[in-house]
Scaffold this active site. Structure first.
Site, short mmCIF file in Angstrom:
data_model
loop_
_atom_site.label_atom_id
_atom_site.label_comp_id
_atom_site.label_asym_id
_atom_site.label_seq_id
_atom_site.Cartn_x
_atom_site.Cartn_y
_atom_site.Cartn_z
N THR A 18 0.83 -1.20 0.00
CA THR A 18 0.00 0.00 0.00
C THR A 18 0.87 1.26 0.00
O THR A 18 0.53 2.27 -0.58
CB THR A 18 -0.90 0.02 1.26
N ARG A 22 7.72 -2.51 2.73
CA ARG A 22 7.93 -2.59 4.17
C ARG A 22 8.32 -4.01 4.55
O ARG A 22 7.62 -4.97 4.18
CB ARG A 22 6.68 -2.20 4.93
N SER A 113 6.32 3.90 8.56
CA SER A 113 5.16 4.61 9.12
C SER A 113 4.93 4.32 10.60
O SER A 113 5.78 4.56 11.42
CB SER A 113 3.94 4.28 8.27
N HIS A 114 3.78 3.72 10.88
CA HIS A 114 3.38 3.49 12.26
C HIS A 114 3.84 2.14 12.79
O HIS A 114 3.52 1.77 13.91
CB HIS A 114 1.85 3.57 12.33
N LYS A 126 10.05 4.01 0.20
CA LYS A 126 8.96 4.36 -0.72
C LYS A 126 9.48 5.40 -1.70
O LYS A 126 10.20 6.32 -1.28
CB LYS A 126 7.79 4.93 0.09
N ASP A 277 2.11 9.84 13.92
CA ASP A 277 2.75 8.52 13.89
C ASP A 277 4.24 8.60 13.57
O ASP A 277 4.82 9.68 13.52
CB ASP A 277 2.03 7.61 12.89
N ASP A 279 6.16 8.49 10.97
CA ASP A 279 6.68 9.37 9.93
C ASP A 279 5.88 10.66 9.78
O ASP A 279 6.09 11.43 8.83
CB ASP A 279 6.75 8.63 8.59
N ASP A 281 2.64 11.38 9.19
CA ASP A 281 1.54 11.65 8.25
C ASP A 281 0.16 11.33 8.84
O ASP A 281 -0.85 11.74 8.28
CB ASP A 281 1.75 10.95 6.90
N ARG A 282 0.12 10.61 9.94
CA ARG A 282 -1.19 10.32 10.55
C ARG A 282 -1.48 11.28 11.70
O ARG A 282 -0.58 11.91 12.23
CB ARG A 282 -1.21 8.90 11.12
N THR A 344 -7.86 2.17 -0.94
CA THR A 344 -7.00 2.49 0.21
C THR A 344 -5.59 2.84 -0.26
O THR A 344 -5.03 2.17 -1.11
CB THR A 344 -6.96 1.27 1.14
N GLU A 364 -9.83 6.59 6.79
CA GLU A 364 -10.28 6.23 8.14
C GLU A 364 -9.10 5.86 9.05
O GLU A 364 -9.25 5.85 10.27
CB GLU A 364 -11.28 5.08 8.08
N SER A 365 -7.95 5.57 8.43
CA SER A 365 -6.78 5.14 9.19
C SER A 365 -5.99 6.33 9.73
O SER A 365 -4.77 6.31 9.75
CB SER A 365 -5.90 4.28 8.29
N LYS A 376 -0.60 12.47 3.16
CA LYS A 376 -1.40 12.90 4.31
C LYS A 376 -0.46 13.59 5.29
O LYS A 376 0.76 13.40 5.23
CB LYS A 376 -2.12 11.72 4.93
N ARG A 497 -8.84 -6.56 7.87
CA ARG A 497 -9.51 -5.37 8.38
C ARG A 497 -11.00 -5.46 8.07
O ARG A 497 -11.37 -5.71 6.92
CB ARG A 497 -8.94 -4.10 7.76
C1 G1P Z 1 -2.91 1.21 5.95
C2 G1P Z 1 -4.18 2.01 6.00
C3 G1P Z 1 -4.26 2.91 4.78
C4 G1P Z 1 -3.00 3.78 4.70
C5 G1P Z 1 -1.77 2.90 4.75
C6 G1P Z 1 -0.50 3.74 4.82
O1 G1P Z 1 -2.91 0.39 4.81
O2 G1P Z 1 -5.30 1.19 6.06
O3 G1P Z 1 -5.41 3.70 4.87
O4 G1P Z 1 -2.99 4.51 3.51
O5 G1P Z 1 -1.80 2.07 5.90
O6 G1P Z 1 -0.45 4.54 5.97
P1 G1P Z 1 -3.32 -1.16 4.85
O7 G1P Z 1 -2.45 -1.80 5.89
O8 G1P Z 1 -4.75 -1.19 5.28
O9 G1P Z 1 -3.09 -1.65 3.45
ZN ZN Z 2 2.63 7.13 8.55
#
Ligand code: G1P
Ligand code: ZN
Length: 544
Positions: A18, A22, A113-114, A126, A277, A279, A281-282, A344, A364-365, A376, A497
């Protein structure tokens, strides 16, 4: 200095997800793993000779090692210049801004990221394109294809550069400039928000807590909230980036920010709590006695954006990822502006933003952002909230309730089942897909009539591309929805999810407990997918 061409063999697991590639740090530490992937990225791009590449990361373990490798490979491949954040730091939205601001060819964002960091944690790379946003699927597909056949990479035999020294250094024929990671981003925020009004809010005794989670937003939040906006010292907590995030999990949700949530629910707690988070962005937004779901936050920010100088002329449109609640759709309808539902992942917003068709986007994340960058942006969301609070002079809870009275409330939750066996998760999804055709018209649970059931396919209205199999949607006649999809960012097994949503009209009941309000839908999801029996789990790993 002569370029070295080093022989290598492909890795079979370098498929970007996504949001980039990672993997566990231990996977990235295999000889040539980073080199292969970065070379595959460059092999999939054209026309970067002499151009600028931006490199930055969230400061997690292995960032420094990967950055030094990336710089050598960029020099050997003919980039003219690398801009890198001091200490290797650039939040993801700041990297996006730097790419745009300096008209770079693209950038490498080093982050998972998180996801947790440290030697046993995760790492990620990325590639972002010149508009500052994540590479579209056309490029990520090409990169993956390349990783499968790559047989050599180019590098230079040079000493490491000093990532702490602001200014320029030379690597072969390429210039490396180490830049202040905060300055350009902070200047951009000043153009968007009414800093005087927010300063007056803090001066009037407004109390806030911002949890940087020992991740990248610490320096940004310290500079902007405390130094520029005059929030009292100590407003920012966990403000020093740590390679292991102080052994925490830098995901700003109600599980990992429980202490902050509990503090905001006390009478003596601050007026406003926020977090970002790994990095940056959240975002997490909690008012006194009111957690704001990311889906509601998107709708609220869109409805109130005109109160901030950067959006005073109104917004062109809104986009949300498919699983995000439809709360924002009601705002778009009222404003008479375009509304888009995308798969997504932030990369799907890029075309709409570039075409000027949408101004604000959200997931929503805990992701919200606008056309100011192509990622974001956690602090952006916090600052827009502060701007709105400063202008409206009401508390978060009051503003949220008023929104529901105007638009109705979309009760919303997400249930995650993490580290499920991949084969079991894939079978579950396949079996569910097999049932979809027969569902419309059926009544499930006590009285829920299925209006549609499909696997979401997105048709990009800007470039005409199609993305299929983006998540199973089961929609009901009353506007309720169940969505199921597998995560594309997990690094171990599969993460299932389950997204649940129910609409309660403007004159309806807005004070139910979310999980109670969604109980009938939770039961239907279980009945259709058999999550518990198949995975052996009795409850979700995370509820957001
Ligand atoms: C998750 C979130 C998605 C977000 C992505 C990167 O991806 O659901 O909204 O863009 O992290 O932060 P997922 O693990 O669901 O593919
Ligand atoms: Zn992030």
């Amino acid at each position: 200095m002569t370029t070295q061409t080093i022989k290598t063999t492909p890795f079979s697991d370098q498929k970007p997800g996504t949001s980039g590639l990672r993997k566990r740090v231990t996977v990235y530490q295999q000889p040539n793993y980073v080199e292969n992937y970065i070379q595959a990225i460059f092999d999939s791009l054209e026309g970067f000779a002499g151009q600028t590449l931006v490199i930055g990361g969230d400061g997690r373990f292995y960032n420094d090692v990967a950055i030094q490798k990336a710089i050598r490979i960029a020099a050997a491949n003919g980039f003219g210049k690398v801009l890198v954040g001091q200490g290797g730091i650039l939040s993801t939205p700041a990297a996006s801004h730097v790419i745009r601001h300096y008209k770079a060819f693209g950038g490498l964002v080093l982050s998972a990221s998180h996801n947790p960091g440290g030697p046993e944690g995760d790492f990620g790379i990325k590639y972002n394109i010149g508009n500052g946003g994540p590479a579209p699927e056309k490029i990520t597909d090409a990169v993956y294809a390349r990783t499968k056949i790559i047989d050599s990479f180019k590098t230079l035999d040079t000493a490491d550069i000093d990532l702490n020294a602001i200014g320029t250094q030379q690597v072969g024929d390429m210039v490396v400039e180490v830049i202040d990671p905060v300055k350009d981003y902070a200047a951009l925020m000043q153009t968007l928000f009414d800093f005087d009004a927010i300063r007056a809010l803090f001066a009037g005794g407004f109390r806030m807590t911002f949890d940087a989670m020992a991740a990248v937003t610490g320096p940004y939040a310290n500079a902007i909230l405390e130094d520029m906006l005059g929030a009292p010292k100590g407003t920012v907590v966990n403000g020093t980036p740590s390679p292991t995030f102080d052994n925490g999990h830098p995901d700003p949700n109600l599980v990992y920010c429980k202490d902050m949530h509990d503090l905001l629910m006390t009478p003596d707690g601050p007026d406003f709590g926020a977090a970002s988070d790994g990095d940056g962005d959240r975002n997490l937004i909690i008012g006194k006695n009111r957690f704001v779901t990311p889906s509601d936050s998107l709708a609220l920010l869109a409805a109130n954006a005109h109160l901030a100088p950067g959006y005073k002329d109104g917004i062109a449109g809104i986009a949300r990822s498919m699983p995000t609640s439809a709360a924002a759709d009601r705002v778009a309808e009222k404003l008479g502006i375009e509304m888009h539902e995308t798969p997504t992942g932030w990369k799907f917003f890029g075309n709409l933003l570039d075409a000027g068709r949408v101004t604000i986007c959200g997931e929503e994340s805990a992701g919200t952002g606008s056309n100011h960058v192509r990622e974001k942006d956690g602090l952006w969301a916090v600052l827009l909230w502060l701007n709105i609070l400063a202008v409206r002079k009401h508390g978060v809870d009051e503003i949220v309730r008023e929104h529901w009275r105007t638009y109705g409330r979309n009760y919303y939750t997400r249930h995650d089942y993490e580290e499920v066996d991949s084969a079991i998760a894939n079978q579950l999804m396949d079996d569910l897909r097999g049932k979809l055709a027969s569902l419309p018209g059926q009544t499930l649970g006590d009285d829920m009539q299925v209006a549609y059931a499909d696997d979401f396919t997105y048709h990009d209205p800007v470039d005409g591309s199609t993305s299929a199999k983006q998540g199973v949607r089961i929609g009901f006649v009353d506007g309720s929805r169940i969505v199921l999809r597998l995560s594309g960012t997990g690094t171990v097994g599969a993460t299932l999810r389950v997204y649940l949503e129910r609409y309660e009209a403007s004159d309806g009941r807005h004070d139910l407990d979310t999980q109670v309000a969604l109980e009938p839908l939770i039961a239907i999801a279980e009945q259709l997918a058999g999550i518990k029996s198949r995975t052996g789990r009795t409850e979700p790993s995370v509820i957001t």
